[in-house]
Design a protein around this motif. Structure first.
Motif, PDB file in Angstrom:
ATOM      1  N   GLY A  16      31.133  43.408  37.407  1.00 24.22           N
ATOM      2  CA  GLY A  16      31.871  44.649  37.187  1.00 24.22           C
ATOM      3  C   GLY A  16      31.776  45.596  38.367  1.00 24.22           C
ATOM      4  O   GLY A  16      32.780  46.191  38.785  1.00 24.22           O
ATOM      5  N   LEU A  67      34.103  42.732  30.816  1.00 23.81           N
ATOM      6  CA  LEU A  67      33.026  41.934  31.408  1.00 23.81           C
ATOM      7  C   LEU A  67      31.675  42.268  30.772  1.00 23.81           C
ATOM      8  O   LEU A  67      30.630  41.915  31.315  1.00 23.81           O
ATOM      9  CB  LEU A  67      32.956  42.195  32.917  1.00 23.81           C
ATOM     10  CG  LEU A  67      34.236  41.908  33.716  1.00 23.81           C
ATOM     11  CD1 LEU A  67      34.084  42.385  35.152  1.00 23.81           C
ATOM     12  CD2 LEU A  67      34.568  40.420  33.680  1.00 23.81           C
ATOM     13  N   GLY A 113      36.353  38.396  29.219  1.00 20.67           N
ATOM     14  CA  GLY A 113      35.363  37.504  29.801  1.00 20.67           C
ATOM     15  C   GLY A 113      34.938  36.352  28.909  1.00 20.67           C
ATOM     16  O   GLY A 113      34.911  36.445  27.686  1.00 20.67           O
ATOM     17  N   THR A 164      33.628  31.968  33.630  1.00 18.91           N
ATOM     18  CA  THR A 164      32.913  32.114  34.891  1.00 18.91           C
ATOM     19  C   THR A 164      31.730  31.160  34.991  1.00 18.91           C
ATOM     20  O   THR A 164      31.007  30.927  34.018  1.00 18.91           O
ATOM     21  CB  THR A 164      32.424  33.569  35.040  1.00 18.91           C
ATOM     22  OG1 THR A 164      33.567  34.420  35.118  1.00 18.91           O
ATOM     23  CG2 THR A 164      31.571  33.755  36.288  1.00 18.91           C
TER      24      THR A 164
END
Length: 298
Positions: A16, A67, A113, A164
């Motif tokens: 972030g 996030l 996210g 991610t």
């Protein structure tokens, strides 16, 4: 690019902070979600645990990026901390998705996210976004995390799930803990070192998130990992070469299980994940190789 108004939840975390720096440098208007009363026009109050968002503060946003979430490796996995890992993701995402859906003019995109932990242990098998969820605690959390964004999707908002990988950065995260050990000459493989690590440079992570915001054709899951996952043994050797340090101190699997408990299973697991959809959409990595990513982090 046109100047955009972009809301970011989790703006104080590793990714972030970097995303906010990048957006601000390009003169975009960034609105941060904060867990207290908003003190300025660039802040929006929210309480993810209480599933509250001041939706009015999101009005006029072109994109909302979520996030937020408790660090998976920050504490030993007690039942209480596992609940915090889940709730911080699932409840917060649900609150944001409902706030987005409630707006008269919702944002163009909701970037919500997720993580490659959804695939579980893939062994030597290469997986892309079409692979099903794996088994275990982290895959189940990731499934609920993504499902929590349903209100935004049902309202017609383009919703993207950046899954991610391991972010290579000296500023925090798993790699932030590795760097001091390797710099001190105490680095080494973990377990037998044959498990695959799907990494991504922090620079590429931020660039990929911005690519998801701006690429209208992308929705659903998108893996954010470098194109060629490597084994822990290969990454250990690369760290030693870049830092000019020996890598003679392996961490036995048995010691890791004593130290980390249940979390050790995920540290020792193998995830050979590739970013098929990201590459197909035209994204170009600045640091696709591990040595480049490590040097960039330094």
């Amino acid at each position: 690019m046109e100047r955009q108004r972009i809301a970011v939840a989790g703006a104080s975390g590793l990714i972030g902070r970097a995303l906010v720096r990048s957006l601000t440098a390009d003169e975009h208007e960034v609105v941060r979600l904060v867990r207290r009363a908003a003190k300025s026009a660039d802040e929006v109050c929210w309480d993810p645990g209480g599933q509250y968002v001041d939706a009015a503060g999101l009005a006029g946003c072109d994109a909302v990026v979520n996030l937020a979430g408790a660090g998976v490796g920050d504490h030993r996995w007690t039942d209480a901390y596992k609940k915090e890992i889940r709730d911080s993701r699932v409840l917060g995402t649900a609150a944001l998705a409902e706030a987005v859906a409630s707006l008269d003019t919702p944002p163009r995109v909701f970037v919500s996210g997720s993580a490659i932990g959804i695939y579980g242990d893939t062994g030597d098998r290469t997986v892309d976004e079409d692979a099903p969820p794996g088994d275990g605690f982290l895959p189940s959390v990731c499934v609920e995390w993504e499902e929590a964004a349903a209100p935004a999707q049902e309202a017609g908002v383009r919703t993207v799930f950046p899954r991610t990988g391991l972010v290579v950065s000296g500023e925090g995260g798993a790699w932030g803990r590795l760097f001091p050990l390797f710099k001190a000459g105490l680095g080494g493989r973990i377990g037998d070192g044959r498990q695959y690590w799907s990494f991504i440079a922090l620079h590429d992570e931020v660039a990929a998130l911005r690519h998801l915001i701006d690429t209208e054709s992308l929705s659903g899951p998108v893996n954010l990992t470098a194109p060629k996952p490597l084994t822990n043994r290969e990454i250990t050797a690369a760290m030693g070469r870049v830092l000019h340090r020996p890598t003679l101190f392996p961490v036995p699997a048995s010691a890791l299980r004593v130290a980390l408990g249940e979390m050790a299973g995920d540290v020792l697991s193998s995830q050979r994940v590739v970013p098929r959809r990201l590459l197909e959409s035209g994204f170009t990595f600045a640091f696709p190789e591990i040595e480049e990513a490590v040097r960039a982090a330094l």
